[in-house]
Design an enzyme around this catalytic site. Sequence first.
Site, PDB file in Angstrom:
ATOM      1  N   LEU A  33      96.229  27.607  42.608  1.00 13.95           N
ATOM      2  CA  LEU A  33      96.865  26.629  43.123  1.00 13.95           C
ATOM      3  C   LEU A  33      98.215  26.248  42.622  1.00 13.95           C
ATOM      4  O   LEU A  33      98.379  26.796  41.670  1.00 13.95           O
ATOM      5  CB  LEU A  33      96.034  25.287  42.592  1.00 13.95           C
ATOM      6  CG  LEU A  33      94.599  25.140  42.995  1.00 13.95           C
ATOM      7  CD1 LEU A  33      93.848  23.754  42.568  1.00 13.95           C
ATOM      8  CD2 LEU A  33      94.335  25.359  44.474  1.00 13.95           C
ATOM      9  N   ASN A  35     101.953  23.963  44.143  1.00 15.07           N
ATOM     10  CA  ASN A  35     102.297  22.697  44.777  1.00 15.07           C
ATOM     11  C   ASN A  35     102.197  22.674  46.145  1.00 15.07           C
ATOM     12  O   ASN A  35     102.125  21.783  46.804  1.00 15.07           O
ATOM     13  CB  ASN A  35     104.095  22.372  44.331  1.00 15.07           C
ATOM     14  CG  ASN A  35     104.391  22.010  43.093  1.00 15.07           C
ATOM     15  OD1 ASN A  35     103.116  21.400  42.274  1.00 15.07           O
ATOM     16  ND2 ASN A  35     105.399  22.387  42.658  1.00 15.07           N
ATOM     17  N   GLY A  36     102.004  23.805  46.950  1.00  8.93           N
ATOM     18  CA  GLY A  36     101.906  23.816  48.393  1.00  8.93           C
ATOM     19  C   GLY A  36     100.296  23.069  48.436  1.00  8.93           C
ATOM     20  O   GLY A  36     100.223  22.427  49.678  1.00  8.93           O
ATOM     21  N   HIS A  37      99.631  23.653  47.611  1.00  5.42           N
ATOM     22  CA  HIS A  37      98.268  23.100  47.796  1.00  5.42           C
ATOM     23  C   HIS A  37      98.079  21.298  47.515  1.00  5.42           C
ATOM     24  O   HIS A  37      97.652  20.752  48.352  1.00  5.42           O
ATOM     25  CB  HIS A  37      97.130  23.680  46.854  1.00  5.42           C
ATOM     26  CG  HIS A  37      96.941  25.046  46.898  1.00  5.42           C
ATOM     27  ND1 HIS A  37      97.414  26.077  46.434  1.00  5.42           N
ATOM     28  CD2 HIS A  37      96.145  25.812  48.197  1.00  5.42           C
ATOM     29  CE1 HIS A  37      97.034  27.331  46.750  1.00  5.42           C
ATOM     30  NE2 HIS A  37      96.147  26.986  47.771  1.00  5.42           N
ATOM     31  N   LYS A 151     101.880  27.261  56.888  1.00  6.14           N
ATOM     32  CA  LYS A 151     102.175  28.700  56.549  1.00  6.14           C
ATOM     33  C   LYS A 151     101.359  29.679  57.008  1.00  6.14           C
ATOM     34  O   LYS A 151     101.610  30.519  57.482  1.00  6.14           O
ATOM     35  CB  LYS A 151     102.406  28.781  55.067  1.00  6.14           C
ATOM     36  CG  LYS A 151     102.711  30.353  54.482  1.00  6.14           C
ATOM     37  CD  LYS A 151     102.698  30.311  53.076  1.00  6.14           C
ATOM     38  CE  LYS A 151     101.552  30.507  52.265  1.00  6.14           C
ATOM     39  NZ  LYS A 151     100.566  31.731  52.631  1.00  6.14           N
ATOM     40  N   LEU A 178     105.606  24.171  52.328  1.00  7.24           N
ATOM     41  CA  LEU A 178     106.217  23.750  51.084  1.00  7.24           C
ATOM     42  C   LEU A 178     106.842  24.963  50.592  1.00  7.24           C
ATOM     43  O   LEU A 178     106.378  25.899  50.575  1.00  7.24           O
ATOM     44  CB  LEU A 178     105.358  22.784  50.156  1.00  7.24           C
ATOM     45  CG  LEU A 178     106.080  22.310  48.926  1.00  7.24           C
ATOM     46  CD1 LEU A 178     106.598  21.210  49.641  1.00  7.24           C
ATOM     47  CD2 LEU A 178     105.105  21.790  47.969  1.00  7.24           C
ATOM     48  N   LEU A 186     105.538  28.711  49.659  1.00  4.55           N
ATOM     49  CA  LEU A 186     104.916  28.626  48.356  1.00  4.55           C
ATOM     50  C   LEU A 186     103.550  29.328  48.573  1.00  4.55           C
ATOM     51  O   LEU A 186     102.877  29.150  49.561  1.00  4.55           O
ATOM     52  CB  LEU A 186     104.735  27.430  47.628  1.00  4.55           C
ATOM     53  CG  LEU A 186     105.858  26.374  47.299  1.00  4.55           C
ATOM     54  CD1 LEU A 186     105.448  25.377  46.359  1.00  4.55           C
ATOM     55  CD2 LEU A 186     106.605  27.473  46.466  1.00  4.55           C
ATOM     56  N   SER A 188     100.051  31.524  46.822  1.00  3.84           N
ATOM     57  CA  SER A 188      99.401  32.076  45.500  1.00  3.84           C
ATOM     58  C   SER A 188      99.836  33.744  45.292  1.00  3.84           C
ATOM     59  O   SER A 188      99.856  34.148  43.939  1.00  3.84           O
ATOM     60  CB  SER A 188      97.898  32.005  45.716  1.00  3.84           C
ATOM     61  OG  SER A 188      97.204  30.926  45.865  1.00  3.84           O
TER      62      SER A 188
END
Length: 282
Positions: A33, A35-37, A151, A178, A186, A188
């Site tokens: 995880l 900040n996008g999540h 994304k 994000l 962003l 993973s």
Amino acid sequence: MEVLKNKKTLQDFIERQKEMGKRIGFAPTMGALHNGHLSLYAEARKENDLVISSVFVNPTQFNNAEDLKKYPRDVKKDIKILEDSGLVDAVYIPEVIDIYPEKTESKSYNFGGLEHEMEGKSRPGHFDGVGTVVEELFRQVKPDNAYFGEKDFQQLAIIKKMVENQKLPVKIHGVPILRAENGLALSSRNQRLDPERRKASKIIYETLKEVNDWFRVLSIPEIKARVKDIFENQRGMELEYFLIADEKTLQETDFFYKNRNYRAFIVVVVDGVRLIDNIHLD
């Protein structure tokens, strides 16, 4: 924050919440995880009484066994990120048997041709895997609203089509991409890049912004040629594909028609790490 580690525990939890009339917002993840999540959960927090996350690395959406093996996993870290965010009320962390009780294989879906565009061309069966796990999670979590990042724009379109076809009572929300300070979307997968390569990868978003300017004055073949030239001069980067597609059908176009919405899509492999991005052409 509740940590729900199997299907039965989740079902008991959901039943209690539904009895209290709680409105549920949900965003499934494969972990690692960032900040996008969290931006998905921030959006969910605005319009739901309860926000639920899930962490499950879905084996049926990987075409490459090595990619599945390399996918970053750190459940303890993920739980801490969710707890610290204060945005999530519960996280569901199922085992494979909770999602695939009989056999670990995908259902077969008809996504109206969306599955054959872009990612579908090089990853056969990938979107059947996505549809299977998301449908099963929706049936278990029973959300009113579900949130997915733009994304993965093709995945978002696929999930909307699956929900429509299966007549599931959940509203799908797309959440804007994000980005890091340098513009890199962003992901993973960014964790697999060293800091220098992460910094250099800002060229991906910079190129998309250029495309948004060029599409007003250049033809699509001219734009594609310029994008190809940019990445031919980038060390350690390989342009896998760049295309412009109709946002509704996701079909690639070589000409701009009036009264249609278009989006530019790009995939760049940076030191073996596959990065995807896109931008709405306004």
